[in-house]
Design a protein around this motif. Structure first.
Motif: not given
Length: 198
Positions: A148-167
């Protein structure tokens, strides 16, 4: 149902912007807001770097440039938020309790104790999301964490979901957040991040 914990929606969005502003060191943020827009359907006032015809709050296509009074209200609220202390209570990652704000990203706070780690540490989790440019049938998100309030962030992971048209953007945020809420990998990587900080 998304609960904003008593905060006006504009304040949640501005708070998320300020959180993102501190994510990297060094960071260069252009302080000039090119467009301030409002929705005639719900009254939401928001900023964009380029023109938009859809409200990020209600999803209606009833957006127009703000008048002078609305611009003054937006400026006053931005200044008020900048001066105020961030004292929101941390939230456990359950979709119905989360404070979610959108600017093609969202953020939430989580205490380390929610991961069964005996620590007073509070975590800021930031998710940037959008259509995957390499695969337009996919909605992708990058998940970052910092103290909380930190100056830098660490990458944790990516999320991939199917896209939905006009969502609608809100529906995209809800699906990504639900995916994280159910992900053992997310919890494990977040726990590893906390352990590294102790």
């Amino acid at each position: 149902m998304i609960i904003f914990c008593g905060l006006p929606k504009w304040k949640v969005m501005v708070q998320q912007f300020l959180d993102l502003q501190q994510r990297f060191t060094p960071v260069t943020i252009n302080p000039v807001i090119e467009l301030i827009l409002t929705c005639d359907n719900c009254g939401f006032i928001f900023s964009r770097m380029e023109e938009s015809d859809q409200c990020p709050d209600c999803g209606k296509h009833m957006v127009r440039p703000t008048n002078e009074d609305e611009q003054e209200e937006f400026s006053t609220r931005m200044a008020e938020l900048t001066r105020s202390e961030r004292s929101e209570a941390p939230r456990i990652p359950k979709i119905e309790d989360a404070e979610i704000s959108m600017l093609s990203s969202f953020a939430f706070r989580l205490p380390a104790t929610a991961l069964k780690i005996n620590s007073g540490m509070i975590l800021d989790v930031i998710v940037e999301y959008g259509e995957n440019p390499a695969d337009r049938t996919e909605l992708a998100g990058n998940v970052w964490a910092r103290q909380e309030g930190g100056a830098t962030a660490n990458f944790l992971m990516s999320v991939h979901l199917p896209a939905k048209r006009n969502e609608a953007p809100r529906a995209q945020v809800d699906r990504i957040f639900a995916s994280l809420n159910e992900s053992g990998t997310f919890r494990a990587r977040l726990a590893d991040f906390v352990s590294e900080q102790l």
